[in-house]
Design a protein around this motif. Structure first.
Motif, mmCIF file in Angstrom:
data_model
loop_
_atom_site.group_PDB
_atom_site.id
_atom_site.type_symbol
_atom_site.label_atom_id
_atom_site.label_comp_id
_atom_site.label_asym_id
_atom_site.label_seq_id
_atom_site.Cartn_x
_atom_site.Cartn_y
_atom_site.Cartn_z
ATOM 1 N N THR A 1 31.641 -76.458 107.591
ATOM 2 C CA THR A 1 31.549 -74.974 107.328
ATOM 3 C C THR A 1 33.154 -74.347 107.218
ATOM 4 O OG1 THR A 1 30.937 -74.301 109.577
ATOM 5 C CG2 THR A 1 29.013 -74.693 107.760
ATOM 6 N N THR A 2 33.783 -75.071 107.779
ATOM 7 C CA THR A 2 35.274 -74.770 107.665
ATOM 8 C C THR A 2 36.162 -75.797 106.920
ATOM 9 O OG1 THR A 2 35.514 -75.579 109.943
ATOM 10 C CG2 THR A 2 35.242 -73.282 109.838
ATOM 11 N N TYR B 1 24.688 -71.501 113.520
ATOM 12 C CA TYR B 1 25.450 -71.783 112.524
ATOM 13 C C TYR B 1 24.681 -71.158 111.125
ATOM 14 C CZ TYR B 1 29.390 -74.112 114.740
ATOM 15 O OH TYR B 1 30.405 -74.484 115.600
ATOM 16 N N LEU C 1 27.266 -69.105 108.744
ATOM 17 C CA LEU C 1 28.080 -70.081 108.191
ATOM 18 C C LEU C 1 27.489 -71.289 107.199
ATOM 19 C CD1 LEU C 1 30.792 -70.895 110.760
ATOM 20 C CD2 LEU C 1 30.982 -69.296 108.856
ATOM 21 N N LYS D 1 26.911 -69.276 103.862
ATOM 22 C CA LYS D 1 27.812 -68.745 103.190
ATOM 23 C C LYS D 1 28.457 -70.105 102.472
ATOM 24 C CE LYS D 1 32.468 -67.000 103.724
ATOM 25 N NZ LYS D 1 33.843 -66.437 104.610
ATOM 26 N N TYR D 2 28.529 -71.148 102.976
ATOM 27 C CA TYR D 2 29.108 -72.426 102.715
ATOM 28 C C TYR D 2 28.054 -73.259 101.418
ATOM 29 C CZ TYR D 2 30.586 -77.226 102.492
ATOM 30 O OH TYR D 2 30.987 -78.616 101.982
#
Length: 269
Positions: free
Chosen positions: A32-33, A108, A111, A114-115
């Motif tokens: 997710t990053t 999570y 995230l 969002k991802y």
């Protein structure tokens, strides 16, 4: 009076939960990053290894810290572990993995949404493995062989590390050595199938992801039924690795009274 048998199952549950919290947690963070600011494959490999180490420290005194049905089956087949405990241990391990994955999923959730708003294969491998980690070009046969080889290595080396006649790590360092082993497997055998090498590690989180929105959790990126592979192949691999240890190493080890002085230890005068 403590019930030692139920204590063993609780220890397997807790140890596997710790393993998955670190393992699935780091994958969620990295996935997710995607800018790479919070790690990459090396972070994943190391965190899985740390998770194994901490899980073994948690459960080792009580249950032996199998944390993996493939290890449990191999211990029953070759090291005298009672067969009647194999299924309960495996269920406890899977339950621990399931609960840990639910915690990672909740932690999570924002995230992940969002991802990957559709909760697709794009982020599915946060929880369960896929051929090529979701990329193209890896066949089911290759993924199966990969899991057999990876789990065979795992069990072969674990048997070597915990065998009292084989100069094992001293000062309670076996959990650390086993953690390094998992790091090494992840770095050397992580591309083809995500190195599940553990049926509980894959099935528990896969079930958790399914009931929390991942409708394709049971199949691979091509829609082929896949959940069975990280169950069957590791069990076969564990039996292969354990059998090879018995054949190549264990039968050639000296008896207890013949055990040589470990390298680096002074011989009493």
């Amino acid at each position: 009076m403590r019930n030692s048998y139920y204590g063993e199952l609780i220890a397997e549950f807790a140890g596997t939960m710790i393993l998955i919290l670190f393992g699935c947690g780091v994958v969620a963070q990295v996935v997710t990053t995607p800018d790479g600011s919070l790690g990459g494959h090396d972070a994943i490999a190391w965190s899985w290894g740390f998770g194994v180490t901490f899980g073994v420290f948690v459960a080792g005194r009580i249950s032996g810290a199998h944390l993996n049905p493939a290890v449990t089956v191999a211990l029953a087949a070759y090291q005298g572990f009672p067969w009647r405990k194999v299924l309960p241990y495996s269920l406890a391990q899977t339950a621990g993995a399931f609960v840990a994955a639910l915690l990672v999923r909740a932690n999570y959730a924002d995230l992940l949404a969002k991802y990957d708003p559709g909760h697709t294969v794009k982020s599915q491998f946060v929880f369960s493995t896929l051929p090529g980690n979701g990329a193209e070009g890896i066949s089911i046969g290759t993924a199966f062989l990969d899991q057999v080889i990876g789990t065979a290595i795992l069990v072969f080396v674990i048997f070597a590390l915990v065998n009292a006649r084989n100069n094992p790590p001293l000062a309670n360092l076996a959990p650390v050595a086993i953690g390094f082993l998992v790091v090494a497997i992840g770095m050397a055998f992580g591309a083809n199938a995500g190195y599940a090498i553990n049926p509980a590690r894959d099935f528990g989180p896969r079930l958790a992801s399914f009931i929390t929105g991942y409708s394709t959790a049971w199949v691979d990126q091509h829609g082929q039924l896949y959940f069975w592979l990280p169950i069957v192949a590791p069990i076969i691999g564990g039996l292969v690795g354990g059998g090879l240890f018995q054949l190549l190493i264990n039968r050639n080890l000296p008896a207890d009274e013949e055990t040589p002085t470990p390298v680096g230890r002074d011989i009493p005068q």
